[in-house]
Design an enzyme around this catalytic site. Structure first.
Site, short mmCIF file in Angstrom:
data_model
loop_
_atom_site.label_atom_id
_atom_site.label_comp_id
_atom_site.label_asym_id
_atom_site.label_seq_id
_atom_site.Cartn_x
_atom_site.Cartn_y
_atom_site.Cartn_z
N ARG A 41 -1.17 36.55 -63.42
CA ARG A 41 -2.50 37.09 -63.75
C ARG A 41 -2.88 36.74 -65.19
O ARG A 41 -4.01 36.33 -65.45
CB ARG A 41 -2.53 38.61 -63.53
CG ARG A 41 -2.49 39.03 -62.08
CD ARG A 41 -2.78 40.50 -61.90
NE ARG A 41 -1.85 41.38 -62.59
CZ ARG A 41 -0.69 41.81 -62.08
NH1 ARG A 41 -0.33 41.43 -60.86
NH2 ARG A 41 0.08 42.62 -62.77
N GLN A 42 -1.94 36.88 -66.11
CA GLN A 42 -2.22 36.56 -67.51
C GLN A 42 -2.53 35.08 -67.67
O GLN A 42 -3.47 34.70 -68.39
CB GLN A 42 -1.02 36.94 -68.38
CG GLN A 42 -0.79 38.43 -68.46
CD GLN A 42 0.61 38.79 -68.95
OE1 GLN A 42 1.47 37.94 -69.12
NE2 GLN A 42 0.82 40.09 -69.18
N GLU A 78 4.24 28.40 -62.17
CA GLU A 78 4.38 29.86 -62.03
C GLU A 78 4.39 30.25 -60.56
O GLU A 78 5.15 31.13 -60.15
CB GLU A 78 3.25 30.57 -62.77
CG GLU A 78 3.43 32.08 -62.84
CD GLU A 78 4.64 32.49 -63.67
OE1 GLU A 78 5.50 33.23 -63.13
OE2 GLU A 78 4.74 32.09 -64.84
#
Length: 132
Positions: A41-42, A78
Site C-alpha cells: 500500500r505504501q 513486492e
C-alpha cells in the site's frame, strides 16, 4: 513404464476464456496484496505520486521510461515477495530455516529494486535540478 499425468485440471482453458480468467485472478491478487500488505500500500501511494512526476522530471523518453520502470519494478517484486511469503506461511507457520531464507531472499529482491529506483531517481533529479 507408464508415465504419470502431471497436467493440472486448472490448465484446460484456452483462448479468450483463459485471458479473462487470468485477468480476474490477477485483480484478485492485487486486491489481496493491497488488503494484507502495508508495504505494498505504501509503495502504491508512492507510485501514484512518482509515475506522473516522471513525466515532469524526465527530459527524454528514455529517462521517463526508466523512471517509470524502476517504480513498477518495486511494485512487481513486492507482489512476488508477498506471494512467496504467503506460500511459505501456508507450508508452515513454525520457524524453518529454509522458509526463513526464502522470505528473506524475497525481501532482499524488493530492497534491491528500491535501491535501484532511488539511485536512478536521484541521478535524474540531481542532473536536472542541481547540475543544470
Amino acid at each position: 513404464m507408464m508415465q504419470k499425468d502431471t497436467t493440472s485440471a486448472f490448465k484446460g482453458k484456452t483462448g479468450l476464456t483463459r485471458i479473462v480468467r487470468a485477468f480476474g485472478y490477477s485483480l484478485k491478487g492485487l486486491r489481496a496484496t493491497w488488503r494484507d500488505e502495508a508495504a505494498f500500500r505504501q509503495e502504491c501511494v508512492l507510485a501514484i505520486v512518482m509515475l506522473p512526476a516522471a513525466f515532469w522530471v524526465g527530459r527524454t523518453a528514455v529517462e521517463i521510461f526508466l523512471l517509470c520502470v524502476t517504480v513498477m519494478l518495486v511494485l512487481m517484486l513486492e507482489l512476488v515477495n508477498s506471494g512467496l511469503e504467503a506460500l511459505a506461511d501456508a507450508i508452515s507457520l513454525e520457524h524453518h530455516p529454509l522458509l526463513g531464507k526464502a522470505k528473506d531472499t524475497g525481501s532482499a529482491a524488493v530492497l534491491l529494486a528500491l535501491i535501484l529506483a532511488a539511485g536512478w531517481w536521484g541521478y535524474v533529479l540531481v542532473d536536472r535540478f542541481v547540475l543544470s
